[in-house]
Write a protein that holds these residues in place. Structure first.
Motif, PDB file in Angstrom:
ATOM      1  N   ASP A  67      22.593  16.557  43.439  1.00 39.27           N
ATOM      2  CA  ASP A  67      23.242  17.836  42.909  1.00 39.27           C
ATOM      3  C   ASP A  67      24.306  18.422  44.083  1.00 39.27           C
ATOM      4  O   ASP A  67      24.490  19.418  44.129  1.00 39.27           O
ATOM      5  CB  ASP A  67      22.383  19.040  42.773  1.00 39.27           C
ATOM      6  CG  ASP A  67      21.333  18.728  41.623  1.00 39.27           C
ATOM      7  OD1 ASP A  67      21.501  17.972  40.849  1.00 39.27           O
ATOM      8  OD2 ASP A  67      20.090  19.189  41.743  1.00 39.27           O
ATOM      9  N   ALA A  68      25.115  17.498  44.440  1.00 38.47           N
ATOM     10  CA  ALA A  68      26.088  17.661  45.431  1.00 38.47           C
ATOM     11  C   ALA A  68      27.221  18.480  44.659  1.00 38.47           C
ATOM     12  O   ALA A  68      28.150  19.117  45.087  1.00 38.47           O
ATOM     13  CB  ALA A  68      26.461  16.587  46.109  1.00 38.47           C
ATOM     14  N   GLU A  69      27.393  17.945  43.221  1.00 34.74           N
ATOM     15  CA  GLU A  69      28.611  18.428  42.286  1.00 34.74           C
ATOM     16  C   GLU A  69      27.542  19.104  41.195  1.00 34.74           C
ATOM     17  O   GLU A  69      26.861  18.261  40.585  1.00 34.74           O
ATOM     18  CB  GLU A  69      29.451  17.397  41.847  1.00 34.74           C
ATOM     19  CG  GLU A  69      30.447  17.515  41.239  1.00 34.74           C
ATOM     20  CD  GLU A  69      31.465  16.412  40.910  1.00 34.74           C
ATOM     21  OE1 GLU A  69      32.259  16.727  39.823  1.00 34.74           O
ATOM     22  OE2 GLU A  69      31.183  15.459  41.392  1.00 34.74           O
ATOM     23  N   PRO A  70      28.156  20.267  40.736  1.00 29.83           N
ATOM     24  CA  PRO A  70      27.423  20.579  39.637  1.00 29.83           C
ATOM     25  C   PRO A  70      27.665  19.873  38.403  1.00 29.83           C
ATOM     26  O   PRO A  70      28.735  19.649  38.052  1.00 29.83           O
ATOM     27  CB  PRO A  70      27.881  22.091  39.430  1.00 29.83           C
ATOM     28  CG  PRO A  70      29.094  22.062  40.234  1.00 29.83           C
ATOM     29  CD  PRO A  70      29.032  21.262  41.492  1.00 29.83           C
ATOM     30  N   LEU A  71      26.557  19.237  37.974  1.00 27.22           N
ATOM     31  CA  LEU A  71      26.899  18.327  36.496  1.00 27.22           C
ATOM     32  C   LEU A  71      26.197  18.992  35.465  1.00 27.22           C
ATOM     33  O   LEU A  71      25.191  19.655  35.525  1.00 27.22           O
ATOM     34  CB  LEU A  71      26.023  17.271  36.854  1.00 27.22           C
ATOM     35  CG  LEU A  71      26.071  16.068  35.882  1.00 27.22           C
ATOM     36  CD1 LEU A  71      27.294  15.441  35.610  1.00 27.22           C
ATOM     37  CD2 LEU A  71      24.775  15.064  36.056  1.00 27.22           C
TER      38      LEU A  71
ATOM     39  N   MET B   1      31.470  18.992  36.455  1.00 24.11           N
ATOM     40  CA  MET B   1      31.593  17.969  35.579  1.00 24.11           C
ATOM     41  C   MET B   1      30.844  17.838  34.571  1.00 24.11           C
ATOM     42  O   MET B   1      29.650  18.356  34.369  1.00 24.11           O
ATOM     43  CB  MET B   1      31.280  16.087  36.381  1.00 24.11           C
ATOM     44  CG  MET B   1      31.633  15.267  35.712  1.00 24.11           C
ATOM     45  SD  MET B   1      31.600  13.793  36.666  1.00 24.11           S
ATOM     46  CE  MET B   1      29.962  13.483  36.495  1.00 24.11           C
ATOM     47  N   ASN B   2      31.520  17.685  33.196  1.00 28.03           N
ATOM     48  CA  ASN B   2      30.752  17.666  32.022  1.00 28.03           C
ATOM     49  C   ASN B   2      30.558  16.050  31.374  1.00 28.03           C
ATOM     50  O   ASN B   2      31.516  15.397  31.450  1.00 28.03           O
ATOM     51  CB  ASN B   2      31.526  18.431  30.673  1.00 28.03           C
ATOM     52  CG  ASN B   2      31.584  19.860  31.013  1.00 28.03           C
ATOM     53  OD1 ASN B   2      30.274  20.579  31.489  1.00 28.03           O
ATOM     54  ND2 ASN B   2      32.596  20.435  31.104  1.00 28.03           N
ATOM     55  N   THR B  33      16.119  12.625  38.323  1.00 24.50           N
ATOM     56  CA  THR B  33      16.705  12.164  39.504  1.00 24.50           C
ATOM     57  C   THR B  33      15.668  10.997  40.089  1.00 24.50           C
ATOM     58  O   THR B  33      14.642  11.213  40.178  1.00 24.50           O
ATOM     59  CB  THR B  33      16.882  13.059  40.415  1.00 24.50           C
ATOM     60  OG1 THR B  33      15.567  13.797  40.813  1.00 24.50           O
ATOM     61  CG2 THR B  33      17.825  14.383  40.253  1.00 24.50           C
ATOM     62  N   ILE B  34      16.438  10.103  40.738  1.00 30.74           N
ATOM     63  CA  ILE B  34      15.612   8.955  41.202  1.00 30.74           C
ATOM     64  C   ILE B  34      16.153   8.910  42.625  1.00 30.74           C
ATOM     65  O   ILE B  34      17.380   8.484  42.944  1.00 30.74           O
ATOM     66  CB  ILE B  34      15.601   7.689  40.472  1.00 30.74           C
ATOM     67  CG1 ILE B  34      15.091   7.882  38.994  1.00 30.74           C
ATOM     68  CG2 ILE B  34      14.839   6.763  41.302  1.00 30.74           C
ATOM     69  CD1 ILE B  34      15.174   6.606  38.242  1.00 30.74           C
ATOM     70  N   GLN B  35      15.290   8.833  43.861  1.00 29.31           N
ATOM     71  CA  GLN B  35      15.662   8.348  45.190  1.00 29.31           C
ATOM     72  C   GLN B  35      14.800   7.263  45.961  1.00 29.31           C
ATOM     73  O   GLN B  35      13.490   7.748  46.114  1.00 29.31           O
ATOM     74  CB  GLN B  35      15.734   9.741  46.051  1.00 29.31           C
ATOM     75  CG  GLN B  35      16.993  10.717  45.756  1.00 29.31           C
ATOM     76  CD  GLN B  35      17.285  11.731  46.934  1.00 29.31           C
ATOM     77  OE1 GLN B  35      16.406  12.332  47.227  1.00 29.31           O
ATOM     78  NE2 GLN B  35      18.356  11.716  47.472  1.00 29.31           N
TER      79      GLN B  35
END
Lengths: 132, 65
Positions: A67-71, B1-2, B33-35
């Motif tokens: 979530d570094a950039e709002p998506l 971003m969309n 999310t996957i890390q």
């Protein structure tokens, strides 16, 4: 809304060292493994010999930020199915997961250090080198 | 971003995997999310050529030398 996963056949031969085969949805998966693999020419075992203080076990592993950039994501499921006829896995090891179903977050970390010890060939060439 | 993702029909026949190891993941499903991180260390310094503890230096080992 997550999709439905359908697997007709799953065969896993070996699931070892805190690994998981998860059938069904999950919310959060956190895995952590630290391994010290010592290989020796002569048979000798002492579990207290190497404390787990090597840099590889302590240093933080840099990971890309979430979530570094709002998506803003929109997902449309035209067909809410993931169908797999058969899965064949020979080995699952060292905090790994085979997951059938949906999940939200997965975080896993594995740290492995290898040490090999050989006998000295001659006494006059005796040199002892040891890793940090 | 969309971002817009459209998932259509997904059907797989057979998946054959040799090994899943060291903080790895096989996921048949969805995830947000996957890390995954893995560190592996085998530096040259990890090769020790040196004496073994006293109790290993028994007569059999001496004979080999």
């Amino acid at each position: 809304m997550s999709r439905l996963s359908i697997v007709h056949f799953l065969r896993a031969n070996a699931v070892v060292f805190s690994s998981v085969v998860q059938i069904g949805d999950s919310q959060e998966i956190r895995l952590s493994a630290r391994a010290l693999a010592v290989q020796r020419q002569l048979e000798y075992v002492d579990s207290r010999e190497f404390p787990l203080l090597f840099p590889i076990f302590i240093k933080p592993i840099p990971t890309p930020p979430i979530d570094a950039e709002p998506l803003c994501r929109h997902t449309l499921h035209n067909c809410p199915l993931i169908a797999v006829h058969s899965v064949r896995v020979i080995g699952i090891s060292s905090t790994s997961v085979v997951h059938i179903g949906s999940t939200k977050t997965v975080e896993a970390e594995s740290r492995v250090k290898h040490i090999r010890q050989l006998t000295e060939r001659r006494k006059e060439h005796a040199s002892s080198r040891r890793s940090d | 971003m969309n971002m817009t993702v459209v998932n259509h029909h997904l059907s797989v026949g057979h998946i054959a995997i040799g090994g899943v190891a060291s903080a790895s993941l096989v996921l048949i499903g969805d995830s947000e999310t996957i890390q995954l991180a893995s560190a592996f260390d085998t530096p040259p310094e990890s090769l020790i050529i040196g004496p073994f503890p006293e109790k290993q230096n028994n007569k059999k080992n001496e004979e080999k030398r």
